[in-house]
Structure formats: structure tokens, C-alpha cells
Design a protein around this motif. Structure first.
Motif, mmCIF file in Angstrom:
data_model
loop_
_atom_site.group_PDB
_atom_site.id
_atom_site.type_symbol
_atom_site.label_atom_id
_atom_site.label_comp_id
_atom_site.label_asym_id
_atom_site.label_seq_id
_atom_site.Cartn_x
_atom_site.Cartn_y
_atom_site.Cartn_z
ATOM 1 N N GLU A 170 -1.866 15.390 2.924
ATOM 2 C CA GLU A 170 -1.181 14.230 3.487
ATOM 3 C C GLU A 170 -0.533 14.712 4.773
ATOM 4 O OE1 GLU A 170 1.560 12.423 0.693
ATOM 5 O OE2 GLU A 170 0.083 10.825 0.430
ATOM 6 N N HIS B 227 0.830 -1.193 0.000
ATOM 7 C CA HIS B 227 0.000 0.000 0.000
ATOM 8 C C HIS B 227 0.874 1.257 0.000
ATOM 9 C CE1 HIS B 227 -2.912 3.010 1.236
ATOM 10 N NE2 HIS B 227 -3.837 2.174 0.811
ATOM 11 N N GLY C 258 1.778 6.409 11.822
ATOM 12 C CA GLY C 258 2.340 5.448 10.881
ATOM 13 C C GLY C 258 1.863 5.568 9.444
ATOM 14 N N ARG C 259 0.833 6.364 9.204
ATOM 15 C CA ARG C 259 0.337 6.554 7.843
ATOM 16 C C ARG C 259 -0.033 8.007 7.656
ATOM 17 N NH1 ARG C 259 -2.768 1.918 5.465
ATOM 18 N NH2 ARG C 259 -2.244 0.078 6.670
ATOM 19 N N PRO C 260 0.026 8.504 6.430
ATOM 20 C CA PRO C 260 -0.436 9.871 6.197
ATOM 21 C C PRO C 260 -1.940 9.983 6.471
ATOM 22 C CG PRO C 260 0.256 8.822 4.128
ATOM 23 C CD PRO C 260 0.551 7.857 5.226
ATOM 24 N N GLN D 48 7.562 4.557 2.883
ATOM 25 C CA GLN D 48 8.016 5.668 3.710
ATOM 26 C C GLN D 48 9.538 5.807 3.650
ATOM 27 O OE1 GLN D 48 6.253 5.071 7.587
ATOM 28 N NE2 GLN D 48 4.172 5.145 6.799
ATOM 29 N N ASP E 52 0.661 4.029 1.361
ATOM 30 C CA ASP E 52 0.869 4.638 2.673
ATOM 31 C C ASP E 52 2.055 4.035 3.416
ATOM 32 O OD1 ASP E 52 -1.302 6.136 2.195
ATOM 33 O OD2 ASP E 52 -2.546 5.338 3.803
ATOM 34 N N LYS E 53 2.393 2.807 3.049
ATOM 35 C CA LYS E 53 3.486 2.144 3.756
ATOM 36 C C LYS E 53 4.841 2.393 3.106
ATOM 37 C CE LYS E 53 0.991 -1.327 6.251
ATOM 38 N NZ LYS E 53 0.656 -2.748 6.395
ATOM 39 N N GLU F 243 -6.985 1.459 2.814
ATOM 40 C CA GLU F 243 -7.310 0.542 3.920
ATOM 41 C C GLU F 243 -7.920 1.271 5.106
ATOM 42 O OE1 GLU F 243 -3.797 -1.740 4.864
ATOM 43 O OE2 GLU F 243 -3.554 -2.244 2.754
#
Lengths: 323, 391
Positions: free
Chosen positions: B328, A224, B334-336, A229, A226-227, B373
Motif C-alpha cells: 500500500e 470504498h 489520494g489513494r493507496p 483515510q 481506499d477512501k 475501482e
């Protein structure tokens, strides 16, 4: 497995001083130690106790001293590389996270994460020369190869601060994507790479006028966005390739520095933070915080060939060549 | 009443003074308002966890400090006015709003008061930092009202994902007597259906004695009727009786919700993903732990700051659309973080915690979503009842 431990102990007993081969030194954030990996055998050969929560580490130019950001001890420690003994602490300001050694081998530029300052320390006199106000949660630190410019990235202010090392004042601030964590100059000093962890990008700047050249995004099938980084950034010996550690995406991206295209992604351990090249440029070592190990990437084919168990939460990595 | 007016006037005076000095320095100024209508404090059995007097406001103040550090480099500053009015005094809140020139307003009041106050106002942008109410993000939503506090549904879904992941599928529930308990219980029921789980039995909490003395005797009997089950859900938003359930149930079973496993937008035990830095900045400022309402207030003003910088200080409408489509935000989870375009809710991971550790951060692995998610938590676009966002 049972045989290995006595063998390792034997190594430690026989080699109390610095080893013979090239080494990678790794700071273990949650076990308060530094692990030393032999580049030839790919085994941990020594482990030294250091201050609390060690993160950034770097060698003096002649590799006789190791500087260690002991974040929770609020100090930068100086280790005698030959013996592993801590010689003394440098005043560092609170919560030092990362630092960069000026090319003069004397001044350390330290990011103090809790205090929103960058501290400049003279490693010879052990004195703080100055503190520079920067954004909230400073983290990434770099000094240009000619020593004229120091960079601090601040994670919550989302900026790279450009510091004139002559006057120790900020002369430019450039916005990047969310949570910038690492800054890296090219060897010729013409470009600066800055990773943005939450933004998921790496911004490349032209250092002459602090303008943005490009912004690199990453995309891994099955992971994903978002992960993805980005944290650590390292440039190879001729600066033709950049390696970007992608944190919880558990991959290292390989980027062509001419086209800024991502060539491939190499699967490594969990939550990859930082990296170091072997002195012969044949391998790349990555610290994987969550899996507590170091992945070894063969640079001839970009395959991970081994993972080496180190302490808890390995964070920083730096190479020590043999003379 | 007299007290709250004094505070209000004080706030206006302070803001006038700071406003003048900022203007003198030639800085661009961004005005924000924290508007609170006091809520009746529900009497609870335990005296252990008083509600902080500066709940929410402290989070807003921290965001202002964070924003103004950036502003110091870029030539702007945020100015925050805090106005607190007495219980139920919507009139005073309305007057305070009329007196304020702030374009960004944080609302600390109940859901009905928020709906009423925001109405169709399209001149300002409002942020809900106090209400978990699902209807406020659904049928009662307002185009100018964003929500940085998670909804009951998001919190319920986080607990339900955890129950499913642990295969604790035989579920019972205890519901308290407060109106908020009924809302959260309803969210838990909807969530169970959403994830294909069934709540096999429910009981309403009935005791009114002092449980600090009687829990050991009463709770086993109360929970004995449930027979066997895997896990007990508790809807007790004020943590009135839930704190006496653990270790007192007839069978040795885990408790989710209430004082068992908590589902929150923020908790003192969050320390990963850089959270330790936010926690220590907050503790330095407020001399207490950061709570989820503080976090919601912090996130709202940080989001506004981020939108202003990225749009080069655009006007309110452009800020709203930036927040709904491009934001964002780094939120130490841990996530934007971003806002849902269909109801203005901040997408965010929900921490599942106990007193001394984070157990898991929802969405849990394996709960997939075709777009993001994080949208497996709370009302997703297809099921949203909110029409004000053009849905």
C-alpha cells in the motif's frame, strides 16, 4: 438568509473583543483566516485575518495567546486572543504544519513539512532552541503530558519518531502504516495513538516501551476502503472514547478505548480533517476541508446536528472555554 | 557513443566509491540500477518543451533521497547506479546488467528492448518506467517486469470515463504519424468499445508544413469534414501537432488527449493529497517540473523501499510477492497504490489535466468495480493476455 448577514455584522461590531460564551477557533487554510464559533449559538461570531495557509492552531495555557502555523508564511504567528491582533511571529523553520505546546507552556515543538526537521522554539525568548532531523514530511506532533517525550510523525518515512525532550534527540523510531498524520497521547501518558492516512489505520502504542498494542482498521458500508483515510484523533474527557476523522470517507469513527472496537461512524461534511470538543464535553466540532464547513456532533447521541459555514478549507480546530 | 560509455564508466566508479563508504559505516546496502537505452528523439514542430536530459533519473534520485532518510533511522541505505547507453545498443545494456549486482533495476527504453533484456531472468526485479505499451503488460509480459508507468489503456480509459461522464458521446479522432500515436489510438478505440462509446469518424494528420504559421488556416479546414460532434480525441504522443488544434477547430469543441485534456500518471499541476510537497522536493532537486516518467521511477524505488521495510529486508522473491499482494504505497494521488497480481502494473489514479489545473482524477465517481475501482482503468484480470504471472 438575507436577514442573517446584517445580524452577523452587528455581532462583530458589538463584540470586538473576546466573546462571553465558550468558543471553537478554526483555521481556514485557503482563506488565510481564523473563524471563531460560539458554542451556544453555533454561529460564526468573528473572523480574523492571519498569515498564509494557516493549519495547526493551539492556545497558550491561559488562553491569552493563540499560536498559528502559517505554513506558507514560514512562521508561527502569535495572536492576542482578546483583540485578534497578531502580536509577533516566531521563527519556525520552513513550512510549519502542526505543532504541540510543551506542558511548561513555553516550548513549541513544530513539524517543518518541507525540511524534514522538527523545530523547538522558545515562545518567551522567540529563539529556536534546536532543530531535530526527522523523516521526510514531518506532520503529526504531540508532547506527552509529563513533558518528557515529543512525537513527530513523518508522512513519507512512515514513522513515529520519539524525541527525548531533555536532550532533544530521537531515542526510538517506530514504523506505522503509510502516511502517518497525527499523534495523540492519552491523558495519563501511557498510550500514544497515531493515525495513518493512506494505510487507513490507527496504531496504538504502549509509551513505556514503544511497543504496538493494537492497530485499528475501519470499514464503512458503501465507502470504498481506499477512501477511508484517518487523520485527526481526539480522546474524550475521560479517555473512554476516541474520535477518528476519516478524511474523504466523510465520517468520524467512534472507538471504544478499552476494547479498541469501532462503535459507530458519524456522517459529517466532506474531507474531515481535525476536531475539537466543546469545553463542556457535550459537542464535537469537525473541520471539513472540501465542503468548507464545520460539523457539530451531539455527543449524547452521536448525531451531527448542524454544519456551520466557515472560510475556505477549514483545517485546525481548538476550543476556548470561558473562565 | 563515446560519450555514453564515458558516462557509464563514471557511474561505475561513483558506485564503487559510495559502496565502499557505506560498507565501512556498517550499513545494510540496497543496490539499484537505472538502465537507459537512448531513444531517437522525434523532431517536432514546436521548440517549447524539450525532453529533459535527466528525465526519469531525477525521479529515481529523489526516491533514493526519500528512502535514505528512512534508512538513516533504520540502518540501511540505497545506492543508485545510472547507466546510459547509445540508441539501439542492446549489447551494451546487456553488458551493463551483467556487470551490476543490483537486484532492483529501472528500465528506461522501448518495449521491445525491455522484453528482450528481461527475458526469463528471475534473479532480479525490473521496473518499466518509460513504456506505455499495452502488449508489454499483455501477451509480451515478463514475470520479473513490473510497470510503474501507466499503460496506454489506463490513460485512454481515463479520458473515456471523462467523455462518458460529461455525456460527450459523439466522438471523432485525429491520429498522428508516429508509431506511438498508432498504439495510443488503438487503445482509445478499445476503450471506446469498453465503455460503450463509438468513435464516429477518424482522420490521420497529414500536414508537414510549419503549423506555427499555418494552423489558423489549415486546422479549421481539416476539422470541417467531421461535421458536428461533441469532442475530439487526439493521439499525438509527442505533442507535435496537437498543440495547434485547440482554438483552431472548425467548431468550438473540446480536445481530449495530446495538448488538450492530458491523461497522465503525473503532471506539474498535481497539488492535492500532499502532492505539493513531492513537487517541491523534486523541483529543489532537479530544477524543473516532475514528469510522469520521473514519477514512475520515484514510485518504483519507493515501492521497493516499502517492501523491504515491511518484510524486514526479505530476498527478491519475497519482495516480489509482497509487491504483488500486500503493498500500500502512499503516492500523493489520494489513494493507496498497489500492483496488479495478473500483470505487475501499478494500480494508480490517472490525472486529467490542462496547462494550469487538475480537472479530474480518474477513476471518476460512478465507475464501479467489484474489487478495486482503480481496476476500471486498463486491462482488468479477466481480459488480461498476460500469462507470465500465473494468470
Amino acid at each position: 438568509m438575507r436577514l442573517k448577514k446584517p445580524a452577523l455584522l452587528l455581532c462583530v461590531a458589538l463584540m470586538p473583543t473576546a466573546g462571553l460564551g465558550d468558543e471553537i477557533w478554526v483555521s481556514n487554510e485557503k482563506s488565510d483566516t481564523v473563524s471563531v464559533i460560539d458554542v451556544d449559538t453555533l454561529e460564526v461570531v468573528r473572523e480574523y485575518p492571519v498569515g498564509e495557509r494557516p493549519r495547526g492552531i493551539t492556545f497558550s495555557r491561559d488562553y491569552s495567546h493563540l499560536y498559528i502555523c502559517a505554513s506558507d508564511s514560514d512562521s508561527v504567528q502569535v495572536m492576542d486572543v482578546a483583540t485578534g491582533e497578531i502580536l509577533h511571529d516566531l521563527p519556525s523553520g520552513a513550512d510549519p504544519e502542526q505543532f504541540a505546546l510543551h506542558p511548561n507552556d513555553r516550548l513549541l515543538y513544530i513539524a517543518n513539512e518541507d525540511d524534514a526537521v522538527t523545530t523547538v522554539v522558545d515562545t518567551e525568548t522567540h529563539r529556536v532552541i534546536t532543530q531535530i532531523n526527522v523523516g521526510v514530511e514531518p506532520e503529526g506532533m504531540a508532547v506527552s503530558p509529563d513533558g518528557k517525550v515529543a512525537i513527530t510523525t513523518s508522512e513519507t518515512t512512515n514513522m513515529a519518531h520519539w524525541i527525548d525532550t531533555e536532550t532533544n534527540t530521537i531515542f526510538a523510531n517506530t514504523l506505522v502504516d503509510a502516511r502517518p498524520r497525527h499523534a495523540e497521547f492519552t491523558d495519563d501518558g501511557s498510550k500514544l495513538w497515531v493515525s495513518s492516512e493512506i494505510g487507513g489505520t490507527v496504531t496504538v502504542f504502549n509509551t513505556a516501551d514503544q511497543s504496538e498494542i493494537t492497530k485499528i482498521a475501519f470499514e464503512i458500508t458503501g465507502v470504498h476502503p481506499d477512501k477511508v483515510q484517518p487523520v485527526g484523533v481526539e480522546l474524550n474527557h475521560d479517555n473512554s472514547l476516541a474520535y477518528v476523522a476519516l478524511g474523504p470517507a466523510n465520517h468520524v469513527a467512534v472507538v471504544d478505548t478499552a476494547t479498541y472496537k469501532v462503535l459507530e461512524y458519524v456522517l459529517v461534511g466532506r474531507r474531515v480533517w481535525h476536531m475539537a470538543f466543546s469545553p463542556d464535553d457535550s459537542k464535537l466540532f469537525t473541520t471539513n476541508g472540501v465542503s468548507g464547513d464545520v460539523s457539530v456532533i451531539d455527543l449524547s447521541n452521536h448525531k451531527a446536528i448542524k454544519s456551520i459555514k466557515v472560510g475556505r478549507f477549514p483545517w485546525g480546530a481548538v476550543a476556548r472555554p470561558t473562565e | 557513443m563515446r560519450h555514453s560509455i564515458a558516462v557509464w564508466l563514471g557511474a561505475l566508479l561513483i558506485s564503487a566509491a559510495t559502496g565502499a563508504s557505506a560498507a565501512a559505516a556498517g550499513l545494510r546496502e540496497v543496490q539499484a540500477l537505472y538502465l537507459q537505452i537512448a531513444q531517437p528523439e522525434r523532431p517536432v514542430l514546436s521548440n517549447l518543451d524539450p525532453i529533459p536530459d535527466d528525465l526519469g533519473q531525477a525521479g529515481a534520485h529523489l526516491a533514493i533521497a526519500d528512502n535514505n532518510t528512512t534508512g538513516g533511522f533504520m540502518g540501511y541505505r540505497f545506492v543508485l547506479d545510472v547507466v546510459r547507453v547509445a540508441e539501439g545498443d542492446l549489447q551494451a545494456a546487456r553488458a551493463a546488467l551483467a556487470d551490476s549486482t543490483a537486484q532492483y533495476v529501472l528500465l528506461d527504453m522501448n518495449a521491445a528492448q525491455m522484453s528482450e533484456l528481461v527475458g526469463d531472468d528471475a534473479a532480479r526485479l525490473y521496473f518499466n518506467v518509460r513504456s506505455y505499451d499495452d502488449a508489454l503488460r499483455g501477451a509480451d509480459c515478463r514475470a520479473s517486469l513490473m510497470h510503474t508507468l501507466p499503460s496506454y489503456a489506463m490513460r485512454a480509459d481515463a479520458l473515456m470515463q471523462f467523455a462518458l461522464k460529461k455525456r460527450w458521446t459523439d466522438i471523432v479522432m485525429v491520429e498522428g504519424n508516429a508509431p506511438e500515436d498508432a498504439l495510443f489510438a488503438a487503445a482509445l478505440r478499445r476503450s471506446a468499445t469498453k465503455f460503450g462509446l463509438k468513435i464516429a469518424a477518424e482522420k490521420t494528420w497529414i500536414f508537414d508544413g510549419d503549423l506555427r504559421r499555418q494552423a489558423g488556416a489549415e486546422v479549421p479546414l481539416f476539422t470541417q469534414d467531421f461535421g458536428d460532434y461533441d469532442v475530439m480525441l487526439v493521439a499525438d504522443e509527442h505533442n507535435d501537432f496537437a498543440r495547434y488544434l485547440s482554438y483552431n477547430t472548425w467548431l468550438a469543441r473540446p480536445v481530449l488527449g495530446g495538448d488538450g485534456l492530458r491523461a497522465t500518471g503525473w503532471d506539474r499541476v498535481n497539488e492535492q493529497w500532499g502532492a505539493a510537497q513531492l513537487q517541491s522536493r523534486f523541483t529543489d532537486l532537479a530544477a524543473r517540473d516532475m514528469l510522469d516518467v520521473d514519477y514512475a521511477a520515484w514510485a518504483a524505488l519507493r515501492a521497493v523501499d516499502e517492501a523491504l521495510i515491511r518484510t524486514k529486508f526479505a530476498e527478491r522473491d519475497a519482495i516480489r510477492s509482497y509487491l504483488l499482494s500486500d503493498l500500500e504505497l502512499a503516492g500523493f494521488k489520494g489513494r493507496p497504490l498497489s500492483f496488479r497480481a495478473w500483470n505487475g502494473q501499478l494500480r494508480q489514479p490517472i490525472g486529467l489535466t490542462h496547462a494550469s489545473a487538475l480537472v479530474a482524477m480518474a477513476p471518476l465517481e460512478g465507475f464501479l468495480h467489484s474489487v478495486n475501482e482503480l481496476d476500471s482503468l486498463g486491462a482488468d484480470a479477466p481480459e488480461s493476455q498476460c500469462k507470465a504471472f500465473g494468470g
